[in-house]
Design a protein around this motif. Structure first.
Motif, mmCIF file in Angstrom:
data_model
loop_
_atom_site.group_PDB
_atom_site.id
_atom_site.type_symbol
_atom_site.label_atom_id
_atom_site.label_comp_id
_atom_site.label_asym_id
_atom_site.label_seq_id
_atom_site.Cartn_x
_atom_site.Cartn_y
_atom_site.Cartn_z
ATOM 1 N N GLY A 64 0.820 -1.206 0.000
ATOM 2 C CA GLY A 64 0.000 0.000 0.000
ATOM 3 C C GLY A 64 0.854 1.257 0.000
ATOM 4 N N ARG A 65 1.916 1.253 0.792
ATOM 5 C CA ARG A 65 2.819 2.416 0.814
ATOM 6 C C ARG A 65 3.513 2.590 -0.533
ATOM 7 N NH1 ARG A 65 3.395 0.814 6.307
ATOM 8 N NH2 ARG A 65 5.059 -0.643 5.825
ATOM 9 N N ARG A 66 3.900 1.468 -1.156
ATOM 10 C CA ARG A 66 4.526 1.562 -2.478
ATOM 11 C C ARG A 66 3.544 2.112 -3.504
ATOM 12 N NH1 ARG A 66 7.017 -3.978 -1.877
ATOM 13 N NH2 ARG A 66 5.246 -4.571 -3.165
ATOM 14 N N PHE A 67 2.277 1.689 -3.413
ATOM 15 C CA PHE A 67 1.261 2.170 -4.340
ATOM 16 C C PHE A 67 1.031 3.666 -4.161
ATOM 17 C CE2 PHE A 67 -3.169 3.002 -5.546
ATOM 18 C CZ PHE A 67 -3.109 2.605 -6.872
ATOM 19 N N ILE A 68 0.982 4.127 -2.934
ATOM 20 C CA ILE A 68 0.796 5.565 -2.671
ATOM 21 C C ILE A 68 1.994 6.354 -3.187
ATOM 22 C CG2 ILE A 68 0.675 7.286 -0.824
ATOM 23 C CD1 ILE A 68 -1.078 5.248 0.701
ATOM 24 N N SER A 69 3.198 5.819 -2.998
ATOM 25 C CA SER A 69 4.403 6.470 -3.513
ATOM 26 C C SER A 69 4.359 6.527 -5.044
ATOM 27 C CB SER A 69 5.640 5.716 -3.047
ATOM 28 O OG SER A 69 6.795 6.246 -3.629
ATOM 29 N N ALA A 74 3.545 9.551 -10.041
ATOM 30 C CA ALA A 74 2.788 9.717 -11.282
ATOM 31 C C ALA A 74 2.162 11.108 -11.344
ATOM 32 C CB ALA A 74 1.707 8.645 -11.396
ATOM 33 N N TYR A 75 1.621 11.577 -10.228
ATOM 34 C CA TYR A 75 1.022 12.907 -10.189
ATOM 35 C C TYR A 75 2.075 13.984 -10.470
ATOM 36 C CZ TYR A 75 -1.384 17.050 -8.515
ATOM 37 O OH TYR A 75 -1.932 18.304 -8.416
ATOM 38 N N SER A 76 3.269 13.843 -9.862
ATOM 39 C CA SER A 76 4.306 14.856 -10.102
ATOM 40 C C SER A 76 4.782 14.824 -11.554
ATOM 41 C CB SER A 76 5.477 14.670 -9.145
ATOM 42 O OG SER A 76 6.245 13.543 -9.492
ATOM 43 N N GLU A 77 4.772 13.643 -12.177
ATOM 44 C CA GLU A 77 5.164 13.559 -13.589
ATOM 45 C C GLU A 77 4.120 14.220 -14.487
ATOM 46 O OE1 GLU A 77 7.992 12.538 -15.120
ATOM 47 O OE2 GLU A 77 8.808 12.335 -13.106
ATOM 48 N N THR A 78 2.843 14.081 -14.150
ATOM 49 C CA THR A 78 1.815 14.724 -14.988
ATOM 50 C C THR A 78 1.882 16.235 -14.868
ATOM 51 O OG1 THR A 78 0.142 14.526 -13.265
ATOM 52 C CG2 THR A 78 0.219 12.780 -14.918
ATOM 53 N N ARG A 79 2.362 16.733 -13.745
ATOM 54 C CA ARG A 79 2.496 18.185 -13.601
ATOM 55 C C ARG A 79 3.647 18.724 -14.445
ATOM 56 N NH1 ARG A 79 -0.451 21.076 -10.527
ATOM 57 N NH2 ARG A 79 1.200 22.451 -9.841
ATOM 58 N N LYS A 80 4.591 17.857 -14.830
ATOM 59 C CA LYS A 80 5.719 18.278 -15.655
ATOM 60 C C LYS A 80 5.378 18.307 -17.144
ATOM 61 C CE LYS A 80 9.125 16.213 -12.553
ATOM 62 N NZ LYS A 80 10.153 15.160 -12.448
ATOM 63 N N VAL A 81 4.271 17.694 -17.530
ATOM 64 C CA VAL A 81 3.896 17.616 -18.940
ATOM 65 C C VAL A 81 3.503 18.994 -19.450
ATOM 66 C CG1 VAL A 81 2.211 16.659 -20.570
ATOM 67 C CG2 VAL A 81 3.148 15.225 -18.762
ATOM 68 N N VAL A 82 3.970 19.331 -20.633
ATOM 69 C CA VAL A 82 3.576 20.583 -21.272
ATOM 70 C C VAL A 82 2.388 20.262 -22.165
ATOM 71 C CG1 VAL A 82 4.301 22.463 -22.782
ATOM 72 C CG2 VAL A 82 5.936 21.428 -21.199
ATOM 73 N N TRP A 83 1.201 20.621 -21.706
ATOM 74 C CA TRP A 83 -0.020 20.315 -22.434
ATOM 75 C C TRP A 83 -0.191 21.322 -23.574
ATOM 76 C CZ3 TRP A 83 -1.854 15.749 -21.285
ATOM 77 C CH2 TRP A 83 -1.609 15.229 -20.027
#
Length: 126
Positions: A64-69, A74-83
């Protein structure tokens, strides 16, 4: 060769926690169907309660901790995407649509040409 930083063996207590989490999800779904005469809000609330309990239990296990990590990464990577901007999106969509129309016309003309050659010239069918 395995990565020494990743622990692939889960302990028995982690297995029990994940099993309990899955049982909570199943219990929430079963509760939804076990209460057919209750208001819909109560039935949906039972599902959310089961999911909330499952998440709370799973958070205390290593998987569960690995999944949350993983979710945080994944969320921080989507914030790096230039849409793309709206203009870029509309332009690209128009180009794809125009290509599809041109390709459809090309295939239609090719089909009709082959049909004319086969049926009219070679076979003589009219």
């Amino acid at each position: 060769m395995s990565n020494p930083n990743v622990e692939t063996v889960t302990s028995a207590s982690d297995r029990v926690k994940v099993g309990l989490a899955l049982a909570c999800v199943v219990a929430g779904i079963a509760g939804y169907y076990a209460l057919p005469t209750s208001p819909t809000i109560a039935r949906v609330g039972v599902i959310f309660l089961g999911l909330a309990l499952a998440i709370a239990i799973a958070m205390f296990s290593e998987p569960g901790r690995r999944f949350i990590s993983f979710g945080r990464d994944a969320y921080s990577e989507t914030r790096k995407v230039v849409w793309p901007t709206r203009k870029e999106t509309v332009t690209t969509t128009a180009a794809v649509f125009a290509f599809a129309v041109i390709m459809a016309l090309f295939l239609w003309i090719t089909d009709k040409s082959i049909e004319w050659v086969l049926y009219d010239l070679i076979l003589g069918w009219k």
